[in-house]
Design a protein around this motif. Structure first.
Motif, PDB file in Angstrom:
ATOM      1  N   SER A 106       0.799  -1.222   0.000  1.00  0.00           N
ATOM      2  CA  SER A 106       0.000   0.000   0.000  1.00  0.00           C
ATOM      3  C   SER A 106       0.840   1.285   0.000  1.00  0.00           C
ATOM      4  N   HIS A 107       1.819   1.380   0.912  1.00  0.00           N
ATOM      5  CA  HIS A 107       2.560   2.647   1.069  1.00  0.00           C
ATOM      6  C   HIS A 107       3.497   2.925  -0.105  1.00  0.00           C
ATOM      7  N   PRO A 155       3.503  13.536   3.997  1.00  0.00           N
ATOM      8  CA  PRO A 155       3.875  12.518   2.994  1.00  0.00           C
ATOM      9  C   PRO A 155       5.164  12.870   2.244  1.00  0.00           C
TER      10      PRO A 155
END
Ligand code: ADP
Ligand code: MG
Length: 360
Positions: free
Chosen positions: A74-75, A101
Motif C-alpha cells: 500500500s505505502h 507525505p
C-alpha cells in the motif's frame, strides 16, 4: 487505441461467508473522473480499498500502465486517498499535515516548503498554514486532506464519500472545488458516493454498483437515457413503473399491452424478454405530456389526478391509473394546463414510446 491507464480485472472479495465484491471489471482512462455510485453495502469502498492496497482481493488483478499493482504494498503504490471522516493528524498544523507525505519521501526542505505553499493555494487555504485541524471547519479540514493527498503528485486519487459528513450547502461548494482541482491537476480520480446528484455533478463517467457488481458504466446522460437495468433506471433520475404484458420482442424493441391503451409498438426493451410474459414499463415524469382530452392516435395512459404540488421551478402532478398504479408527471412552472386542473380530474399522460423503456 492507447492502452488503458488503470484496469480492474475480475476483482472478487470474500470476507468469510460474505462476498463483498463479486466480479468487478473496469478500465479507467488517464485524467478521468470516474465515480462508483450505489447504495450502502454494494461493494464500493471494498473495491477502493483493494485499489489502495488496504485489502487484498480474493481473485482478480489491478493493472496500472499495464503492470500489476497487487505485488506493491500500500505505502509504495503512491495512490492518494481521502476518506469520509477527517483523518488529519490532530497534533500537527495544517502545513505539517500537508508536508507529512513529503517528509516520509525524504524530499529536501526547500522543495517541501514550496509544495506546501502550492497545495494551500490549490485548495484556497493560504494563510491557514499554522492552524491546527481542530481550529478549522469540517469543509476546510477536508480541503487540507485533499491537499495532503495530492502533495506528492499521485497518478491516482481515491475519494470515499469525502463530503458525506458536511451539510448540503458546504457539500455543493466543495463539489465545485473538487471539479476545479481535477481540471487544474488532471489527476485521475476514483470517487465513491451514494448520492446520484453528486455523481452527476462531478463525474466524466459513473459506474453503478449493485450487490457487488457494476450494473452499468457510462456518462450521466447515457445512464439516464438508456439504463441497462431497472436498478439503474431507479437510481439515476426519477421514474415510475407500470406493469404490462409483452406481446412480442425483437432487435431490442418490444410491443407491449398496457391497461387502458391500445398495443404500443417500438418500446426499447431490456433484460430477457419472453413473448406473452410480464414486464414493467418505465416512464420518467419530465417526459410525459399532460392532455385534458382523449388523444387521437397518440400513445397515452388514462389517469386520475391525486395531488398537485408546487415545487418552485416546476409542478409535480401525482396521478393514478384505474388499477391504482402511481404515475408522476412534472410540468414547468406556468404550464397553461395547471390553473384549470384539480384533484380528481381525469386526464391522459402521453409519451413517445422511443423515450420509454421496458424491463423484463
Ligand atoms: P459500500 O462502500 O458500497 O457501502 P462496502 O464495500 O463497504 O460497501 O461493503 C460491501 C459488503 O461487504 C457489505 O455487505 C459489508 O457489510 C461487507 N463488508 C465490508 N467490509 C467487511 C469486512 N471487513 N468484514 C466483513 N464484511 C465486510
Ligand atoms: Mg462505503
Amino acid at each position: 487505441m492507447s492502452k488503458p491507464f488503470l484496469q480492474i480485472r475480475g476483482i472478487r472479495k470474500e470476507y468469510g461467508p460474505v462476498t463483498a465484491v463479486h466480479d468487478v471489471n473496469l478500465d479507467v482512462a488517464q485524467g478521468e473522473f470516474l465515480t462508483f455510485l450505489g447504495p450502502s453495502g454494494s461493494g464500493k469502498s471494498t473495491t477502493l480499498y483493494i485499489l489502495a492496497g488496504f485489502e487484498a482481493p480474493t481473485r482478480g488483478d489491478i493493472l496500472l500502465n499495464g503492470e500489476t499493482l497487487l505485488s506493491t504494498p500500500s505505502h509504495k503504490r503512491n495512490i492518494g486517498m481521502v476518506f469520509q471522516r477527517y483523518t488529519l493528524f490532530p497534533h500537527l498544523t495544517v502545513g505539517e499535515n500537508i508536508a507529512f507525505p513529503l517528509k516520509v519521501r525524504r524530499l529536501p526542505k526547500a522543495e517541501i516548503d514550496a509544495k506546501v505553499r502550492d497545495m494551500l493555494k490549490l485548495v484556497r487555504l493560504e494563510g491557514f498554514e499554522d492552524r491546527k485541524p481542530a481550529q478549522m471547519s469540517g469543509g476546510q479540514q477536508q480541503r487540507v486532506a485533499l491537499a495532503r493527498a495530492l502533495a506528492y503528485d499521485p497518478p491516482v486519487l481515491l475519494m470515499d464519500e469525502p463530503l458525506s459528513a458536511l451539510d448540503k450547502k458546504l457539500r455543493e461548494e466543495i463539489q465545485h472545488e473538487i471539479r476545479r482541482i481535477h481540471q487544474q491537476t488532471e489527476v485521475t480520480i476514483l470517487y465513491v458516493t451514494h448520492d446520484q446528484e453528486e455523481a452527476l455533478r462531478l463525474s466524466d463517467r459513473i459506474a453503478v454498483f449493485s450487490k457487488g457488481v457494476i450494473d452499468q458504466i457510462g456518462t450521466g446522460p447515457e445512464l439516464y437515457a438508456n439504463p441497462a437495468t431497472r436498478f439503474v433506471a431507479e437510481f439515476i433520475g426519477d421514474s415510475d413503473f407500470l406493469p404490462c404484458d409483452l406481446v412480442t420482442a425483437a432487435n431490442g424493441k418490444a410491443e407491449i399491452a398496457l391497461a387502458g391503451t391500445t398495443v404500443i409498438p417500438n418500446v426499447p426493451v431490456h433484460g430477457k424478454p419472453v413473448a406473452g410474459g410480464k414486464a414493467a414499463l418505465m416512464l420518467r415524469p419530465e417526459r410525459l405530456r399532460l392532455m385534458r382530452s382523449a388523444p387521437g392516435g397518440a400513445t397515452a395512459v388514462p389517469v386520475t389526478i391525486s395531488d398537485i404540488t408546487f415545487l418552485g421551478n416546476n409542478i409535480h402532478v401525482a396521478t393514478e391509473t384505474a388499477r391504482g398504479d402511481a404515475l408522476a408527471v412534472r410540468l414547468p412552472f406556468g404550464h397553461e394546463a395547471i390553473s384549470s386542473l384539480s384533484r380528481g380530474d381525469s386526464v391522459w399522460l402521453g409519451f413517445d414510446p422511443a423515450s420509454a423503456h421496458v424491463f423484463c
